[in-house]
Motif scaffolding. Structure first.
Motif, mmCIF file in Angstrom:
data_model
loop_
_atom_site.group_PDB
_atom_site.id
_atom_site.type_symbol
_atom_site.label_atom_id
_atom_site.label_comp_id
_atom_site.label_asym_id
_atom_site.label_seq_id
_atom_site.Cartn_x
_atom_site.Cartn_y
_atom_site.Cartn_z
ATOM 1 N N GLY A 39 48.933 34.316 46.965
ATOM 2 C CA GLY A 39 50.003 35.218 46.570
ATOM 3 C C GLY A 39 49.776 35.837 45.204
ATOM 4 O O GLY A 39 50.522 36.702 44.779
ATOM 5 N N THR A 40 48.727 35.404 44.510
ATOM 6 C CA THR A 40 48.458 35.928 43.179
ATOM 7 C C THR A 40 47.428 37.056 43.179
ATOM 8 O O THR A 40 47.167 37.640 42.134
ATOM 9 N N PHE A 41 46.868 37.375 44.336
ATOM 10 C CA PHE A 41 45.889 38.453 44.435
ATOM 11 C C PHE A 41 46.595 39.671 45.019
ATOM 12 O O PHE A 41 46.898 39.719 46.219
ATOM 13 N N ALA A 42 46.878 40.653 44.177
ATOM 14 C CA ALA A 42 47.636 41.840 44.593
ATOM 15 C C ALA A 42 46.875 42.665 45.627
ATOM 16 O O ALA A 42 45.656 42.773 45.575
ATOM 17 N N GLY A 43 47.613 43.201 46.572
ATOM 18 C CA GLY A 43 47.033 44.081 47.575
ATOM 19 C C GLY A 43 46.455 43.391 48.785
ATOM 20 O O GLY A 43 45.925 44.041 49.679
ATOM 21 N N ARG A 44 46.542 42.090 48.835
ATOM 22 C CA ARG A 44 46.046 41.324 49.984
ATOM 23 C C ARG A 44 47.172 40.429 50.496
ATOM 24 O O ARG A 44 48.040 40.007 49.747
ATOM 25 N N GLU A 45 47.144 40.145 51.769
ATOM 26 C CA GLU A 45 48.157 39.299 52.386
ATOM 27 C C GLU A 45 48.012 37.845 51.933
ATOM 28 O O GLU A 45 46.892 37.374 51.710
ATOM 29 N N ILE A 46 49.123 37.156 51.819
ATOM 30 C CA ILE A 46 49.084 35.728 51.519
ATOM 31 C C ILE A 46 48.368 35.016 52.667
ATOM 32 O O ILE A 46 48.643 35.277 53.830
#
Length: 92
Positions: free
Chosen positions: A33-40
């Motif tokens: 959830g900490t990597f923006a632009g990618r799904e959890i």
């Protein structure tokens, strides 16, 4: 009596890897959830992926976090030293 959660404070020593070091991931890394632009839950790094350390940071004044650029994946992921192995340089 300890809590059984004591870990060495990594930042008391020098970082394992320096910027420019070629490394190989020894674990799979999913987006928490900490990597923006990618799904959890999306896979960011596969075990065996090769990348280069771009920067070294500190988390909670205890741990070194290595910003590793995985060129083939087009991602820069923060990883702990225990999640990486240094990739030996090939003779030219």
């Amino acid at each position: 009596m300890g809590l059984g959660r004591e870990e060495e404070i990594e930042t008391r020593g020098k970082p394992i890897f320096m910027p420019g070091t070629k490394v190989r991931a020894n674990r799979y890394v999913k987006n928490d959830g900490t990597f923006a632009g990618r799904e959890i839950g999306e896979m960011l790094v596969h075990k065996g992926d090769v990348g280069y350390v771009r920067d070294v940071g500190v988390f909670l004044q205890r741990y070194y976090i290595y910003a590793v650029e995985f060129i083939d994946r087009g991602t820069v992921v923060g990883m702990r030293g225990r999640e990486l192995n240094q990739e030996p340089e090939q003779a030219r």
